[in-house]
Design a protein around this motif. Structure first.
Motif, PDB file in Angstrom:
ATOM      1  N   UNK A 188     -26.052 -67.366 -62.669  1.00 13.67           N
ATOM      2  CA  UNK A 188     -24.813 -67.716 -62.174  1.00 13.67           C
ATOM      3  C   UNK A 188     -24.605 -69.470 -62.632  1.00 13.67           C
ATOM      4  N   UNK A 189     -23.361 -69.851 -62.736  1.00 15.10           N
ATOM      5  CA  UNK A 189     -23.227 -71.217 -63.193  1.00 15.10           C
ATOM      6  C   UNK A 189     -21.987 -71.784 -62.124  1.00 15.10           C
ATOM      7  N   UNK A 190     -22.280 -72.945 -62.318  1.00 12.39           N
ATOM      8  CA  UNK A 190     -21.239 -73.971 -61.584  1.00 12.39           C
ATOM      9  C   UNK A 190     -20.679 -75.043 -62.491  1.00 12.39           C
ATOM     10  N   UNK A 191     -19.578 -75.072 -62.834  1.00 12.36           N
ATOM     11  CA  UNK A 191     -18.972 -76.187 -63.280  1.00 12.36           C
ATOM     12  C   UNK A 191     -18.607 -77.483 -62.640  1.00 12.36           C
ATOM     13  N   UNK A 192     -18.630 -78.512 -63.156  1.00 13.14           N
ATOM     14  CA  UNK A 192     -18.281 -79.794 -62.440  1.00 13.14           C
ATOM     15  C   UNK A 192     -16.937 -79.651 -61.856  1.00 13.14           C
ATOM     16  N   UNK A 193     -16.869 -80.217 -60.494  1.00 18.56           N
ATOM     17  CA  UNK A 193     -15.805 -80.199 -59.730  1.00 18.56           C
ATOM     18  C   UNK A 193     -15.455 -78.966 -58.915  1.00 18.56           C
ATOM     19  N   UNK A 194     -16.261 -78.131 -59.119  1.00 18.42           N
ATOM     20  CA  UNK A 194     -16.098 -76.745 -58.351  1.00 18.42           C
ATOM     21  C   UNK A 194     -16.666 -76.638 -56.983  1.00 18.42           C
ATOM     22  N   UNK A 195     -16.545 -75.896 -55.995  1.00 20.35           N
ATOM     23  CA  UNK A 195     -17.179 -75.376 -55.116  1.00 20.35           C
ATOM     24  C   UNK A 195     -17.303 -73.774 -55.262  1.00 20.35           C
ATOM     25  N   UNK A 196     -18.670 -73.794 -55.239  1.00 21.97           N
ATOM     26  CA  UNK A 196     -19.309 -72.019 -55.796  1.00 21.97           C
ATOM     27  C   UNK A 196     -20.226 -71.696 -54.484  1.00 21.97           C
ATOM     28  N   UNK A 197     -19.835 -70.711 -54.112  1.00 20.52           N
ATOM     29  CA  UNK A 197     -20.607 -70.027 -52.914  1.00 20.52           C
ATOM     30  C   UNK A 197     -21.257 -68.899 -53.291  1.00 20.52           C
ATOM     31  N   UNK A 205     -12.986 -68.930 -48.358  1.00 21.75           N
ATOM     32  CA  UNK A 205     -11.789 -69.364 -48.337  1.00 21.75           C
ATOM     33  C   UNK A 205     -11.467 -70.734 -49.034  1.00 21.75           C
ATOM     34  N   UNK A 206     -12.506 -71.486 -49.082  1.00 22.36           N
ATOM     35  CA  UNK A 206     -12.587 -72.662 -49.769  1.00 22.36           C
ATOM     36  C   UNK A 206     -13.505 -72.793 -51.201  1.00 22.36           C
ATOM     37  N   UNK A 207     -13.898 -71.755 -51.446  1.00 21.03           N
ATOM     38  CA  UNK A 207     -14.608 -71.602 -52.670  1.00 21.03           C
ATOM     39  C   UNK A 207     -13.680 -71.461 -53.919  1.00 21.03           C
ATOM     40  N   UNK A 208     -13.925 -72.035 -55.143  1.00 19.59           N
ATOM     41  CA  UNK A 208     -13.243 -71.837 -56.529  1.00 19.59           C
ATOM     42  C   UNK A 208     -13.941 -70.288 -56.808  1.00 19.59           C
ATOM     43  N   UNK A 228     -10.713 -65.956 -54.046  1.00 21.07           N
ATOM     44  CA  UNK A 228      -9.684 -65.270 -53.307  1.00 21.07           C
ATOM     45  C   UNK A 228      -9.917 -63.797 -53.682  1.00 21.07           C
ATOM     46  N   UNK A 229     -10.302 -63.514 -55.054  1.00 18.61           N
ATOM     47  CA  UNK A 229     -10.552 -62.136 -55.512  1.00 18.61           C
ATOM     48  C   UNK A 229     -11.641 -61.450 -54.577  1.00 18.61           C
TER      49      UNK A 229
END
Length: 236
Positions: free
Chosen positions: A24-33, A201-204, A221-222
Motif C-alpha cells: 500500500x502507499x500513502x501520499x503526502x497530506x493524506x489520511x489513509x486507514x 468517514x475521515x480517510x482519503x 467513501x467507496x
C-alpha cells in the motif's frame, strides 16, 4: 512519489506469518486507514514501519529511501512517529515529563519550546495537568498525551494505532476531530482502527486487511458504500 510505500511486506512472529505480501502507499497530506478485525496484521504493519519489527521479506520506502533496515530512533529522526495501541504513557512521570520524552531526539531548544506551546494550545487539558502523574489521567486524556508526545518529535507522518480503543463515545468524537485537524494542518496520517465507520468517514483512502492480506482498497467513501464492508463491519 508516495510519502510512504510498502511493497510486498511479509512479517513473521516465529513460524507464524502475521502479514503476507501486503502492499500500500500513502501520499503526502493524506489520511489513509487500515481496517480489519483483531489479528488481521494491522499493528504488526505499524510496528514494522516504525522499526520495532523487521520484515521477513518486502520493502518499505519513506520519501524515496528504503527504511526497513533502519532502527526505530533513525526512523523517528527521519520524520515518522507512532502512537502505540494502548497509549503506553509513562506512569510515575508527569504529563510534562512524558512530553519531554517525545522531544528526546530534538536538538533545537527554541523549536522544542514552540512545540510545547503548540501541544498545549491543541490539548488544553494537558497544560492544566502538566505537573500531574500521567497515570492519573482518564483514558481520553492519556490518549491525548500519547498523541502530544508523538507530536513533540515533529513528525511528517503520524502512525496512529487504535486511538479510539477503550474510550467513551464523547472522547472518540474528540479524538477523531483532533486527527482531522492535525491532517488539515499538514500532518500525513496512517490510521489503524477497528472503528471502521469512523475511520473511513475521515480517510482519503483505505485498505481492508484480513488474516494478514489486503482484501479490498479504495477511497474512504467507496469502502463505506461497499456492501461487503457494510456486512462485515457495520452489521448491514
Amino acid at each position: 512519489m508516495a510519502m510512504l510505500e510498502v511493497r510486498d511486506l511479509s512479517v513473521n512472529y516465529g513460524v507464524i506469518q502475521a502479514v503476507k505480501n501486503v502492499s500500500f502507499e500513502i501520499n503526502q497530506g493524506e489520511i489513509v486507514t487500515l481496517i480489519g478485525a483483531n489479528g488481521a496484521g494491522k499493528s504488526t504493519i505499524v510496528k514494522t514501519i516504525s522499526g520495532l519489527l523487521k520484515p521477513k521479506s518486502g520493502q518499505i520506502f519513506y520519501l524515496g529511501e528504503e527504511i526497513d533496515h533502519k532502527s526505530a530512533p533513525q526512523i523517528v529522526s527521519a520524520g515518522i512517529s507512532q502512537v502505540a495501541e494502548g497509549r503506553h504513557i509513562f506512569a510515575g512521570m508527569t504529563v510534562m515529563e512524558n512530553l519531554q520524552m517525545g522531544a528526546f531526539l530534538q536538538k533545537n531548544h527554541d523549536e522544542v519550546s514552540k512545540t510545547y506551546k503548540d501541544i498545549f494550545e491543541r490539548f488544553p487539558i494537558l497544560k492544566k495537568r502538566r505537573n500531574q502523574d500521567a497515570a492519573t489521567l482518564s483514558g481520553g486524556e492519556q490518549q491525548m498525551l500519547a498523541m502530544g508526545r508523538a507530536l513533540m518529535a515533529k513528525p511528517k507522518l503520524l502512525l496512529l494505532d487504535e486511538p479510539s480503543m477503550g474510550l467513551s463515545p464523547l472522547y472518540i468524537q474528540e479524538i477523531f476531530k483532533i486527527i482531522k485537524e492535525l491532517n488539515e494542518k499538514g500532518t500525513t496520517i496512517l490510521l489503524i482502527e477497528q472503528n471502521a465507520k469512523q475511520a473511513l468517514s475521515i480517510a482519503d483512502r483505505g485498505y481492508v486487511l484480513a488474516t494478514g492480506v489486503v482484501q479490498l482498497s479504495g477511497t474512504g467513501q467507496e469502502l463505506l458504500a461497499n456492501p461487503e464492508v457494510q456486512k462485515v463491519y457495520f452489521g448491514g
